[in-house]
Write a protein that holds these residues in place. Sequence first.
Motif, PDB file in Angstrom:
ATOM      1  N   VAL A  80      -3.912  12.514   5.271  1.00 32.49           N
ATOM      2  CA  VAL A  80      -2.669  12.123   4.610  1.00 32.49           C
ATOM      3  C   VAL A  80      -1.495  12.472   5.512  1.00 32.49           C
ATOM      4  O   VAL A  80      -1.322  13.627   5.888  1.00 32.49           O
ATOM      5  CB  VAL A  80      -2.521  12.874   3.272  1.00 32.49           C
ATOM      6  CG1 VAL A  80      -1.166  12.586   2.658  1.00 32.49           C
ATOM      7  CG2 VAL A  80      -3.634  12.484   2.326  1.00 32.49           C
ATOM      8  N   GLY A  81      -0.727  11.470   5.874  1.00 31.13           N
ATOM      9  CA  GLY A  81       0.385  11.748   6.778  1.00 31.13           C
ATOM     10  C   GLY A  81       1.368  10.600   6.784  1.00 31.13           C
ATOM     11  O   GLY A  81       1.466   9.842   5.815  1.00 31.13           O
ATOM     12  N   LEU A  82       2.069  10.459   7.903  1.00 34.17           N
ATOM     13  CA  LEU A  82       3.015   9.348   8.026  1.00 34.17           C
ATOM     14  C   LEU A  82       2.296   8.033   7.800  1.00 34.17           C
ATOM     15  O   LEU A  82       2.873   7.070   7.308  1.00 34.17           O
ATOM     16  CB  LEU A  82       3.638   9.356   9.420  1.00 34.17           C
ATOM     17  CG  LEU A  82       4.491  10.581   9.768  1.00 34.17           C
ATOM     18  CD1 LEU A  82       4.853  10.574  11.235  1.00 34.17           C
ATOM     19  CD2 LEU A  82       5.740  10.598   8.909  1.00 34.17           C
ATOM     20  N   GLY A  83       1.024   7.994   8.160  1.00 34.51           N
ATOM     21  CA  GLY A  83       0.215   6.791   7.981  1.00 34.51           C
ATOM     22  C   GLY A  83       0.210   6.329   6.534  1.00 34.51           C
ATOM     23  O   GLY A  83       0.291   5.135   6.248  1.00 34.51           O
ATOM     24  N   ASN A  84       0.125   7.275   5.614  1.00 31.83           N
ATOM     25  CA  ASN A  84       0.034   6.904   4.204  1.00 31.83           C
ATOM     26  C   ASN A  84       1.385   6.557   3.605  1.00 31.83           C
ATOM     27  O   ASN A  84       1.509   5.642   2.810  1.00 31.83           O
ATOM     28  CB  ASN A  84      -0.513   8.071   3.369  1.00 31.83           C
ATOM     29  CG  ASN A  84      -1.843   8.541   3.854  1.00 31.83           C
ATOM     30  OD1 ASN A  84      -1.977   8.947   5.007  1.00 31.83           O
ATOM     31  ND2 ASN A  84      -2.833   8.464   3.015  1.00 31.83           N
ATOM     32  N   ILE A  85       2.388   7.368   3.949  1.00 32.78           N
ATOM     33  CA  ILE A  85       3.643   7.253   3.210  1.00 32.78           C
ATOM     34  C   ILE A  85       4.653   6.388   3.962  1.00 32.78           C
ATOM     35  O   ILE A  85       5.431   5.667   3.373  1.00 32.78           O
ATOM     36  CB  ILE A  85       4.193   8.660   2.900  1.00 32.78           C
ATOM     37  CG1 ILE A  85       3.146   9.396   2.062  1.00 32.78           C
ATOM     38  CG2 ILE A  85       5.518   8.585   2.158  1.00 32.78           C
ATOM     39  CD1 ILE A  85       3.352  10.877   1.988  1.00 32.78           C
ATOM     40  N   TRP A  86       4.601   6.422   5.260  1.00 36.32           N
ATOM     41  CA  TRP A  86       5.552   5.625   6.044  1.00 36.32           C
ATOM     42  C   TRP A  86       4.947   4.264   6.394  1.00 36.32           C
ATOM     43  O   TRP A  86       5.546   3.217   6.168  1.00 36.32           O
ATOM     44  CB  TRP A  86       5.925   6.397   7.316  1.00 36.32           C
ATOM     45  CG  TRP A  86       6.765   5.657   8.308  1.00 36.32           C
ATOM     46  CD1 TRP A  86       7.964   5.046   8.057  1.00 36.32           C
ATOM     47  CD2 TRP A  86       6.486   5.458   9.696  1.00 36.32           C
ATOM     48  NE1 TRP A  86       8.446   4.485   9.218  1.00 36.32           N
ATOM     49  CE2 TRP A  86       7.559   4.723  10.239  1.00 36.32           C
ATOM     50  CE3 TRP A  86       5.443   5.847  10.533  1.00 36.32           C
ATOM     51  CZ2 TRP A  86       7.605   4.355  11.575  1.00 36.32           C
ATOM     52  CZ3 TRP A  86       5.505   5.491  11.855  1.00 36.32           C
ATOM     53  CH2 TRP A  86       6.572   4.745  12.370  1.00 36.32           C
ATOM     54  N   LYS A  87       3.702   4.271   6.918  1.00 37.24           N
ATOM     55  CA  LYS A  87       3.134   3.020   7.429  1.00 37.24           C
ATOM     56  C   LYS A  87       2.469   2.159   6.360  1.00 37.24           C
ATOM     57  O   LYS A  87       2.612   0.944   6.363  1.00 37.24           O
ATOM     58  CB  LYS A  87       2.086   3.340   8.511  1.00 37.24           C
ATOM     59  CG  LYS A  87       2.555   2.985   9.919  1.00 37.24           C
ATOM     60  CD  LYS A  87       1.532   3.399  10.964  1.00 37.24           C
ATOM     61  CE  LYS A  87       0.810   2.247  11.581  1.00 37.24           C
ATOM     62  NZ  LYS A  87      -0.541   2.614  12.027  1.00 37.24           N
ATOM     63  N   PHE A  88       1.725   2.785   5.467  1.00 38.28           N
ATOM     64  CA  PHE A  88       0.958   2.007   4.498  1.00 38.28           C
ATOM     65  C   PHE A  88       1.820   1.040   3.689  1.00 38.28           C
ATOM     66  O   PHE A  88       1.519  -0.162   3.650  1.00 38.28           O
ATOM     67  CB  PHE A  88       0.152   2.938   3.586  1.00 38.28           C
ATOM     68  CG  PHE A  88      -0.731   2.236   2.604  1.00 38.28           C
ATOM     69  CD1 PHE A  88      -1.903   1.621   3.014  1.00 38.28           C
ATOM     70  CD2 PHE A  88      -0.387   2.166   1.264  1.00 38.28           C
ATOM     71  CE1 PHE A  88      -2.722   0.956   2.110  1.00 38.28           C
ATOM     72  CE2 PHE A  88      -1.200   1.507   0.352  1.00 38.28           C
ATOM     73  CZ  PHE A  88      -2.364   0.905   0.777  1.00 38.28           C
ATOM     74  N   PRO A  89       2.914   1.507   3.074  1.00 39.37           N
ATOM     75  CA  PRO A  89       3.695   0.558   2.274  1.00 39.37           C
ATOM     76  C   PRO A  89       4.196  -0.644   3.081  1.00 39.37           C
ATOM     77  O   PRO A  89       4.176  -1.764   2.594  1.00 39.37           O
ATOM     78  CB  PRO A  89       4.862   1.399   1.755  1.00 39.37           C
ATOM     79  CG  PRO A  89       4.367   2.798   1.795  1.00 39.37           C
ATOM     80  CD  PRO A  89       3.454   2.866   2.973  1.00 39.37           C
ATOM     81  N   PHE A  90       4.616  -0.418   4.331  1.00 40.39           N
ATOM     82  CA  PHE A  90       5.124  -1.594   5.035  1.00 40.39           C
ATOM     83  C   PHE A  90       4.025  -2.469   5.599  1.00 40.39           C
ATOM     84  O   PHE A  90       4.203  -3.656   5.786  1.00 40.39           O
ATOM     85  CB  PHE A  90       6.242  -1.249   6.025  1.00 40.39           C
ATOM     86  CG  PHE A  90       5.888  -0.631   7.338  1.00 40.39           C
ATOM     87  CD1 PHE A  90       6.284   0.673   7.611  1.00 40.39           C
ATOM     88  CD2 PHE A  90       5.244  -1.357   8.336  1.00 40.39           C
ATOM     89  CE1 PHE A  90       6.015   1.254   8.846  1.00 40.39           C
ATOM     90  CE2 PHE A  90       4.976  -0.787   9.573  1.00 40.39           C
ATOM     91  CZ  PHE A  90       5.358   0.520   9.824  1.00 40.39           C
ATOM     92  N   GLU A  91       2.847  -1.894   5.818  1.00 42.05           N
ATOM     93  CA  GLU A  91       1.708  -2.734   6.173  1.00 42.05           C
ATOM     94  C   GLU A  91       1.342  -3.615   4.973  1.00 42.05           C
ATOM     95  O   GLU A  91       1.010  -4.788   5.122  1.00 42.05           O
ATOM     96  CB  GLU A  91       0.484  -1.880   6.544  1.00 42.05           C
ATOM     97  CG  GLU A  91       0.636  -1.062   7.820  1.00 42.05           C
ATOM     98  CD  GLU A  91       0.313  -1.858   9.074  1.00 42.05           C
ATOM     99  OE1 GLU A  91      -0.105  -3.019   8.946  1.00 42.05           O
ATOM    100  OE2 GLU A  91       0.490  -1.304  10.178  1.00 42.05           O
ATOM    101  N   VAL A  92       1.397  -3.018   3.797  1.00 46.43           N
ATOM    102  CA  VAL A  92       1.109  -3.770   2.574  1.00 46.43           C
ATOM    103  C   VAL A  92       2.107  -4.911   2.435  1.00 46.43           C
ATOM    104  O   VAL A  92       1.758  -6.055   2.158  1.00 46.43           O
ATOM    105  CB  VAL A  92       1.203  -2.852   1.328  1.00 46.43           C
ATOM    106  CG1 VAL A  92       1.119  -3.668   0.050  1.00 46.43           C
ATOM    107  CG2 VAL A  92       0.113  -1.803   1.363  1.00 46.43           C
TER     108      VAL A  92
END
Length: 463
Positions: free
Chosen positions: A22-34
């Motif tokens: 759990v890191g920037l990947g989940n909170i920063w990157k995941f939503p904008f990848e979605v």
Amino acid sequence: MAARGNFSNRLGFILAAAGSAVGLGNIWKFPFEVEAGGGAAFVVVYLIFCFTLCFPVLVTEIAIGRKTEKNPAGAFVALGFPKWKYLGVLGIISGIIILSFYNVVAGWAFGYFIEMAQGNFDIGNQFSDYITNIWRIAVYAILFMGATALIVSKGVSGGIEKAAKILMPTLILMILGILAYSFTLPNAMTGIKYYLVPEFSELNLRVVGGALRQAFFSLSLGMGALITYGSYLSKKENIVSSAASITLFDVGIAFFAGLMLFPLVAYSTGGDMSNIQGGAGLIFVTLPGVFESLGPVLGIVIGSLFFLLLSFAALTSTVSLLEVPVSYIVDEYKANRNTAVIIMAVIIFVAGIPSLLGNGYSDMLTNFITYVGADSPTDFMTFLGQLADIFLLLGGFLIVTFAAYVWKKANLHEELAQGHEGYHQSWVKTFINITVSYLCPALLGMLFVLVVLNNFFGIDIIN
Ligand code: PHE
């Protein structure tokens, strides 16, 4: 093995490994990848990848680590395959690359926490000035690396595990708190619909490849972080169920981060989702304005809480990224942990300087490379991120292939059966057998080639 350290129990291991994931990947990157990948269609593909392709790699990495009680490079030697050491070295290099730029973004997030706490909501409009204010950003990056180094220097149970035991529960509480609040806002449902109603027509190779890269990055796979953490895990513990908890934790947090963010965004745009800003901007540009719209008091509370949460999530990840090269130096060169931590932290901070400069300050690094077929250049940090993604996929492909055909499946199963009564009769064994020997090597190998062609050469074989 007392000298290397150990996790004190299963919960400590799971929290530390989930902390890595759990890191920037989940909170920063995941939503904008979605957002870029057609909303829920991306989420569906992502979930399938996590459970079918990533989970077996996760299990295999932990098994290799626990069996050998070694760092990623030493592990392959300890299993009796010294040439495969280079696979571990590739992982260690990937980790160094990732930490070099990850630390910079983590520093931005920490700086935003300070801005929000002072009620400076306008920072979102000044994002490009903020990230070109080199000295200030460098100070944040140094602070972040310093905090990471401090935790890693305290060792496995006294540093990494302890930090995870404090930070992870706090993180969950903060997410749930903001989530509950965001659901009460007007237009919350519009945001949720946007997030959760799938548009399968937007699926293409870029999106599918993106989902796989995101899944690998988010689960910290393919670079030996889990080999390293697995090497501190007791033989009494059940690897398969621990890996399942880590996967669920990571996927769950990414999912909830989206649920928390999109209602906030929908609220601030008055329900118009047609031109919300994607990419890095979703968090650093859009969100401060969203917090401002909550009013001065709530804005400061929710806004600073959010960026503190983002910093905590990043911190448990930077800790795992630093631990990989540190464990290598400690194991292989018999170095003192503190010395290893200082050397690696300094080297990696210096390696991060081009990423720090490449977001507008240095022209050369901002327009670092133009890929074949691309209209505009890619900056240095994005380039490193893409390179690292590729290394992770390659690493994951090679790790499962190694386990199935070089180390041999029987040995993998034997390690997985330790601490797992009934493993040999279970359906999980069959699942691991099929995925590790056929599904993962075939699909990871194929997707690796397609992603490289697509990303660096602009070739899209499918469309
Ligand atoms: N998984 C972390 C994240 O999602 C990043 C990371 C990648 C950490 C690889 C360790 C190893 O932010």
